[in-house]
Enzyme design. Structure first.
Site, PDB file in Angstrom:
ATOM      1  N   TYR A 241      19.961 -18.621  55.614  1.00  0.00           N
ATOM      2  CA  TYR A 241      19.114 -17.829  54.712  1.00  0.00           C
ATOM      3  C   TYR A 241      17.619 -18.010  55.000  1.00  0.00           C
ATOM      4  O   TYR A 241      16.850 -17.065  54.944  1.00  0.00           O
ATOM      5  CB  TYR A 241      19.340 -18.275  53.260  1.00  0.00           C
ATOM      6  CG  TYR A 241      20.568 -17.711  52.619  1.00  0.00           C
ATOM      7  CD1 TYR A 241      20.693 -16.343  52.395  1.00  0.00           C
ATOM      8  CD2 TYR A 241      21.607 -18.543  52.207  1.00  0.00           C
ATOM      9  CE1 TYR A 241      21.834 -15.816  51.798  1.00  0.00           C
ATOM     10  CE2 TYR A 241      22.745 -18.024  51.600  1.00  0.00           C
ATOM     11  CZ  TYR A 241      22.856 -16.664  51.397  1.00  0.00           C
ATOM     12  OH  TYR A 241      23.977 -16.153  50.808  1.00  0.00           O
ATOM     13  N   SER A 272      25.690 -12.998  59.794  1.00  0.00           N
ATOM     14  CA  SER A 272      24.672 -13.409  58.823  1.00  0.00           C
ATOM     15  C   SER A 272      25.321 -14.149  57.658  1.00  0.00           C
ATOM     16  O   SER A 272      26.492 -13.921  57.348  1.00  0.00           O
ATOM     17  CB  SER A 272      23.934 -12.186  58.266  1.00  0.00           C
ATOM     18  OG  SER A 272      24.726 -11.530  57.282  1.00  0.00           O
ATOM     19  N   ASP A 273      24.556 -15.034  57.016  1.00  0.00           N
ATOM     20  CA  ASP A 273      24.981 -15.487  55.698  1.00  0.00           C
ATOM     21  C   ASP A 273      24.912 -14.269  54.783  1.00  0.00           C
ATOM     22  O   ASP A 273      24.286 -13.260  55.104  1.00  0.00           O
ATOM     23  CB  ASP A 273      24.092 -16.640  55.197  1.00  0.00           C
ATOM     24  CG  ASP A 273      24.840 -17.550  54.225  1.00  0.00           C
ATOM     25  OD1 ASP A 273      25.833 -17.093  53.607  1.00  0.00           O
ATOM     26  OD2 ASP A 273      24.438 -18.717  54.075  1.00  0.00           O
ATOM     27  N   TRP A 274      25.574 -14.361  53.638  1.00  0.00           N
ATOM     28  CA  TRP A 274      25.744 -13.179  52.784  1.00  0.00           C
ATOM     29  C   TRP A 274      24.396 -12.745  52.183  1.00  0.00           C
ATOM     30  O   TRP A 274      23.782 -13.490  51.428  1.00  0.00           O
ATOM     31  CB  TRP A 274      26.787 -13.483  51.707  1.00  0.00           C
ATOM     32  CG  TRP A 274      28.180 -13.060  52.110  1.00  0.00           C
ATOM     33  CD1 TRP A 274      29.028 -12.264  51.389  1.00  0.00           C
ATOM     34  CD2 TRP A 274      28.892 -13.364  53.316  1.00  0.00           C
ATOM     35  NE1 TRP A 274      30.197 -12.052  52.081  1.00  0.00           N
ATOM     36  CE2 TRP A 274      30.146 -12.710  53.268  1.00  0.00           C
ATOM     37  CE3 TRP A 274      28.576 -14.093  54.458  1.00  0.00           C
ATOM     38  CZ2 TRP A 274      31.090 -12.776  54.291  1.00  0.00           C
ATOM     39  CZ3 TRP A 274      29.521 -14.172  55.480  1.00  0.00           C
ATOM     40  CH2 TRP A 274      30.753 -13.524  55.394  1.00  0.00           C
TER      41      TRP A 274
END
Length: 743
Positions: A241, A272-274
């Site tokens: 993030y 990607s992270d969420w």
């Protein structure tokens, strides 16, 4: 809950004993795990598929098409890439377009010990078992990718994910991560190693700009990731993030292109992270392949409709799109999710007795004995008619069903259930809750409302509960308090505000000890707490973890001596939070920016270099037996840069019971021309030794492991000269030293 009959229990204990005995004859050399290379043999087939795809179909593969999958292309036989959390077991199935549980009855899974517990085994074989077992569960649920392991460094004891991350030491991190990834990917599943990189706090994690000097980045924060790519051959990696040096990590050219792909040769996919993506063209150009996120319409993602528009306007070329699609297709072929080899793909199994036993084996090896005066443990049951079991943690469950690292499981044996399973029926258990798990709801942070304060606990004891606990202790021959933390308190999305034991537990422990001096204290937690006062007052102190489906049985077996504890702390337990480096340098949590002012002196490196006494040092853990180290030697006295140093030492079990010891090798260089930590872990080996017997342990240290990162030359450099190799069973208990020369 079925309780073991005496006969079954006896057979089970006998098998454990046999396991312990047989393992003592095994070679004491750590196996080097190597992953399977990412192949290019399907590239012609992949290019043909890409040529047949529309631009919309290609872009559909670059973003979430459900909460945990990207888009497939059905007409061309391209499946969705199906992902699953998490590090403690396969997460329950959720709805396609929101976080609500899908409500299935076939998505129960095994709950495995958390990352901190796995690292505390100091056993690479256990890490491989963990990966293999979890891989089988993923395949049973028809998943292609596990969003794990999480291998970020434990920079502060207060980190919300310390329980899930493994260690404060980059060498221990990589030695546990590599076999886990290899074991997982052997089952035709992608590991997605996370969170790349410098993601060491939950406070302001969505935007904090992390500043780390280059040498510290290379020596501390990247080695586990580098080993995951180069040795384990991880098929996927997750962007974090936060920002790093001013750029978000999911669009960070330096990290994703220059280091990950150009230097390390990564051929897999970057996910990607969420909801960690912030741009379209830049994200794609700087190395991200798949954007995953939270439930806004999937076509509104940065790599969805916005990307189609960017291609049509000429801002992004179709050649660029093809590059990312090709990487994804390669990985689908790699795990046999498509192509002619799909018929041979691993089938898997889930929530089986064999997997519960895998979880048991790990839990039984990760429990750490911190204090044991007058051999208070293991519990001697002669003449014992009653045992008081006190504390909310005796019955607290930590699998947490779905959220984050949660698991929906049919089996989570609590400490109270474990004792009921293992104790003779003639012994009465007097249970008292003792303290209440309560939070100040007015100040309790919501998920995503990230604050360095974390959940606010109510620490006043309930007088009636205290009275009940004191009475139970008084009328029992022995008392056991299960204290510590839980996974509602230690959680993703918030860091803790301090090290204090929540819910008034310290006061409760004091009162119970006054009522019955024969009181054992068991801490269940994933991160350090201030247990200084507790440690001084009690004669026996045990540290356990969020320890999986069989955690209660493993803990009972340790307390009763059926298993000799062999866990070692994977991080330093400070006496005071201000002794920890990120806090001593006033560089946690920062604001919009955080500067890692302690540099390379993370964890024990700081404590040992600054000569600050910890409460319990890195690598510490006692046993029910004693060990002596003797006859330490190296195979040569001087080495060339390409050599491997072989250090051997005799480990003698000088006690009366079989046990396992972890030989730890630290390297130091006193006359160095560069700033160094006092010592650094460079090798370890766990060995099982029968009572009265002796094992010779050999630890191999490639000379290149002694290198430091030379920032000016932009390369790893081994400084010639004399090095002291220290052998011990914690960073503060060095038994033998060997001096070698590097030419």
């Amino acid at each position: 809950m079925t309780y073991l009959s005496a006969a079954v229990a006896f057979a089970f204990f006998a098998s454990c004993k046999n396991d312990a005995q047989s393992s003592s004859t095994e070679s004491a050399q750590t196996e080097e795990y190597q992953g399977k290379e990412i192949g290019t043999e399907h590239d012609a087939e992949i290019d043909k598929l890409i040529a047949e795809m529309t631009i919309e179909e290609k872009i559909g593969m670059l973003h979430g098409n459900s909460m945990f999958s990207n888009g497939g292309v059905k007409r061309l036989g391209i499946p969705e890439l199906k992902m699953a959390d998490g590090p403690l077991g396969v997460r329950e199935e959720i709805s396609r377009d929101n976080w609500a549980p899908a409500g299935l009855t076939n998505d129960f899974a095994t709950y495995y010990p958390a990352g901190g517990g796995l690292a505390a085994t100091w056993n690479t074989e256990m890490a491989h078992t963990f990966g293999n077992s979890l891989g089988e569960e993923l395949r049973a649920r028809d998943k292609d990718m596990l969003l794990s392991p999480a291998i970020n460094m434990v920079r502060t004891p207060l980190g919300g994910r310390t329980y899930e991350y493994m260690s404060e030491d980059p060498f221990l991190n990589k030695k546990i991560a590599v076999p886990l990834i290899v074991g997982l990917q052997e089952k035709d599943v992608m590991a997605c190693v996370k969170h790349f990189a410098a993601n060491n706090q939950e406070t302001n994690r969505d935007f904090v700009d992390v500043q780390i000097d280059e040498r510290t980045l290379r020596e501390i924060y990247l080695p586990a990731f580098e080993a995951a790519i180069k040795e384990a051959k991880s098929y996927a990696i997750m962007g974090a993030y936060n920002k790093f040096r001013g750029e978000y990590l999911c669009e960070n050219d330096y990290m994703l292109n220059k280091i990950l792909r150009d230097e390390w040769g990564f051929k897999g996919v970057v996910v990607s992270d969420w909801a960690a993506v912030h741009s379209t063209a830049k994200t794609l150009k700087n190395g991200l392949d798949i954007e995953m996120g939270t439930p806004k319409p999937f076509n509104e993602f940065f790599l969805a409709d916005k990307l189609i528009a960017a291609v049509k306007s000429g801002e992004v070329s179709e050649t660029e799109i093809n590059l990312h699609v090709k990487r994804i297709l390669r990985m689908l072929f790699q795990v046999k999710a498509m192509g002619s080899e799909s018929k041979d793909r691993a089938k898997g199994s889930i929530a089986t007795e064999a997997h519960y036993q895998d979880a048991y084996k790990i839990a039984a090896e990760d429990i750490v004995l911190l204090k044991n005066e007058n051999n208070a443990l293991p519990l001697k049951l002669d003449g014992v008619k009653s045992i008081a079991v006190i504390g909310n943690n005796a019955v607290k469950q930590n699998a947490l069903r779905g959220f984050g690292a949660g698991v929906k499981t049919k089996r989570e044996i609590t400490p109270l259930e474990g004792l009921k399973n293992r104790l003779p029926a003639s012994i009465k258990i007097n249970y008292a809750e003792g303290y209440l798990e309560r939070y100040d709801e007015k100040n309790k942070g919501n998920l995503g409302n990230i604050t360095s304060n974390g959940p606010v606990t109510i620490d006043q004891l309930d007088p009636a509960k205290v009275q009940e606990a004191v009475e139970a202790a008084k009328k029992s021959d022995v008392a056991i308090i299960f204290a510590g933390s839980n996974r509602d308190y230690e959680t993703e999305s918030s860091d803790r505000r301090d090290l204090h034991l929540p819910f008034g537990q310290e006061e409760l422990i004091k009162k119970v000890l006054e009522a019955n001096p024969k009181t054992i204290v068991v801490m269940i937690a994933g991160a350090p707490f201030d247990i200084n006062a507790v440690s001084q007052k009690t004669s026996a102190l045990v540290w356990s973890w969020f320890n999986g489906s069989e955690g209660g049985n493993a803990l009972a077996d340790v307390l009763l001596g059926k298993v000799n504890p062999s866990g070692k702390l994977p991080w330093t337990m400070p006496k005071n939070i201000m002794d920890s480096p990120a806090h001593a340098t006033n560089s946690f949590p920062g604001g919009k920016t955080v500067n890692y002012a302690e540099g390379i002196l993370i964890g024990y490196r700081w404590f040992d270099t600054k000569n600050i006494a910890p409460l319990y040092p890195f690598g510490f853990g006692l046993s029910y037996t004693t060990f002596a180290f003797d006859n330490a030697k190296s195979d040569k006295t001087s080495y060339a840069l390409t050599d491997v140093i072989e250090v051997s030492v005799d480990v003698k079990n000088t006690g009366k019971v079989d046990g396992k010891e972890v030989v730890q090798l630290y390297a130091s260089k006193s006359d160095s021309k560069i700033t160094r930590a006092a010592q650094e872990l460079k090798g370890f080996q766990k060995t099982a030794v029968k009572a009265g017997s002796l094992n010779t342990v050999t630890i191999k240290v490639p000379v290149k492991e002694l290198a430091y990162y030379d920032v000016a030359a932009k390369k790893w450099t081994v400084e010639p000269g004399k090095y002291t190799l220290k052998l011990g069973n914690s960073s503060r208990d060095i038994k033998k030293e060997i001096v070698v020369t590097i030419k």
